[in-house]
Design a protein around this motif. Sequence first.
Motif, PDB file in Angstrom:
ATOM      1  N   GLY A  31     106.269  25.086  78.148  1.00 25.19           N
ATOM      2  CA  GLY A  31     106.589  26.594  78.190  1.00 25.19           C
ATOM      3  C   GLY A  31     106.391  26.182  76.213  1.00 25.19           C
ATOM      4  N   SER A  32     106.413  25.937  75.279  1.00 27.55           N
ATOM      5  CA  SER A  32     106.696  25.499  73.712  1.00 27.55           C
ATOM      6  C   SER A  32     104.749  26.463  73.243  1.00 27.55           C
ATOM      7  N   ARG A  33     104.261  26.909  71.905  1.00 30.70           N
ATOM      8  CA  ARG A  33     103.781  27.152  71.885  1.00 30.70           C
ATOM      9  C   ARG A  33     102.948  26.140  70.518  1.00 30.70           C
ATOM     10  N   LEU A  34     101.524  26.022  71.295  1.00 28.49           N
ATOM     11  CA  LEU A  34     100.709  25.173  69.987  1.00 28.49           C
ATOM     12  C   LEU A  34     100.106  25.953  69.213  1.00 28.49           C
ATOM     13  N   PRO A  35     100.260  25.209  67.230  1.00 27.24           N
ATOM     14  CA  PRO A  35     100.201  25.263  66.595  1.00 27.24           C
ATOM     15  C   PRO A  35      98.695  25.934  66.531  1.00 27.24           C
ATOM     16  N   ALA A  36      98.222  27.114  66.031  1.00 19.96           N
ATOM     17  CA  ALA A  36      97.383  28.212  65.098  1.00 19.96           C
ATOM     18  C   ALA A  36      95.531  26.661  65.260  1.00 19.96           C
ATOM     19  N   GLU A  37      95.235  27.468  65.517  1.00 22.59           N
ATOM     20  CA  GLU A  37      93.737  27.140  65.830  1.00 22.59           C
ATOM     21  C   GLU A  37      93.708  25.706  64.627  1.00 22.59           C
ATOM     22  N   ARG A  38      93.180  26.444  63.355  1.00 20.30           N
ATOM     23  CA  ARG A  38      93.450  26.229  62.354  1.00 20.30           C
ATOM     24  C   ARG A  38      93.806  25.086  61.777  1.00 20.30           C
ATOM     25  N   ASP A  39      95.549  25.019  62.572  1.00 17.45           N
ATOM     26  CA  ASP A  39      96.707  23.963  62.014  1.00 17.45           C
ATOM     27  C   ASP A  39      96.415  23.054  62.717  1.00 17.45           C
ATOM     28  N   LEU A  40      95.532  23.282  63.566  1.00 24.81           N
ATOM     29  CA  LEU A  40      95.925  22.132  64.856  1.00 24.81           C
ATOM     30  C   LEU A  40      95.097  21.152  64.708  1.00 24.81           C
ATOM     31  N   ALA A  41      93.799  22.406  64.889  1.00 25.90           N
ATOM     32  CA  ALA A  41      92.195  21.089  64.446  1.00 25.90           C
ATOM     33  C   ALA A  41      92.828  19.720  62.827  1.00 25.90           C
ATOM     34  N   GLN A  42      93.496  20.494  61.656  1.00 26.33           N
ATOM     35  CA  GLN A  42      93.594  19.781  60.605  1.00 26.33           C
ATOM     36  C   GLN A  42      94.743  18.811  60.790  1.00 26.33           C
ATOM     37  N   GLN A  43      95.502  18.734  61.701  1.00 26.83           N
ATOM     38  CA  GLN A  43      96.393  17.762  62.281  1.00 26.83           C
ATOM     39  C   GLN A  43      95.880  17.058  63.331  1.00 26.83           C
ATOM     40  N   LEU A  44      94.650  17.631  63.538  1.00 30.49           N
ATOM     41  CA  LEU A  44      93.811  16.796  64.417  1.00 30.49           C
ATOM     42  C   LEU A  44      92.870  15.501  63.933  1.00 30.49           C
ATOM     43  N   GLY A  45      92.592  15.690  63.078  1.00 28.36           N
ATOM     44  CA  GLY A  45      91.177  15.656  61.819  1.00 28.36           C
ATOM     45  C   GLY A  45      89.980  15.960  62.730  1.00 28.36           C
ATOM     46  N   VAL A  46      89.648  17.413  63.421  1.00 28.91           N
ATOM     47  CA  VAL A  46      88.478  17.618  64.461  1.00 28.91           C
ATOM     48  C   VAL A  46      87.905  18.944  64.089  1.00 28.91           C
TER      49      VAL A  46
END
Length: 231
Positions: A31-46
């Motif tokens: 039910g939670s929302r993932l971070p925005a694409e740009r932020d999630l990519a940065q978080q994962l390093g991809v």
Amino acid sequence: MNINRTSERRLYQQVADQIRGLIQNGHFSVGSRLPAERDLAQQLGVSRPSLREALIALEIDGTVEIRMGSGIYVTATVERRTPSQAATGESAVELMEARATVEAAVIGLAGARFTTASLRGLRLTLEAMRADIEEGRKPLEHDRQFHLAIAARTGNSVIVRLVGELFDERHSPISSRFRARFDTPETWRDALAEHEAILAALEARDVPLAQMRMHAHLEESKRRWTESEPR
């Protein structure tokens, strides 16, 4: 993120595994929302393209839901298992990179072998493609015919089969989902203009220019799938 470049699992699948791990560990709850694409990519390093592929793969298996204009939401808990590689298909990014390399080389072999009649055939294919776009249809079959007709001028059946197989990977689950989200009449008009530029170079008997334009066309196709905003 620890990406194993020698793994048999595709890069986007490894990124999807990482997100599944975060869900399993409670970092992202149902039910939670993932971070925005740009932020999630940065978080994962991809890269964003690899992340975008991973998110679409997760949408296909029901782990997340991509809601246009709202975000990406976790919709299901994840079993501790390794999904089948065949379930989603080749990376759309890698597919377009492969096509750009292969088809630029193919047009180098085929370019000098075009006759007036075969060039006219390409022109008719593009006219049919234009008609499809104007009438609201996706001109996928005429797009395929254009690329295969160029490959056929090499006189090499293996090359024709390879070009056809690479093109037909567009029907895999992940590539089909990309098409559904990012193909629009505008992107098809852009693709048609790129085809027209390739044909103009062939008609001018400028094979190096035709090669350059084929490579640019397929790189642009990759960009449209992996960088443009979904509709």
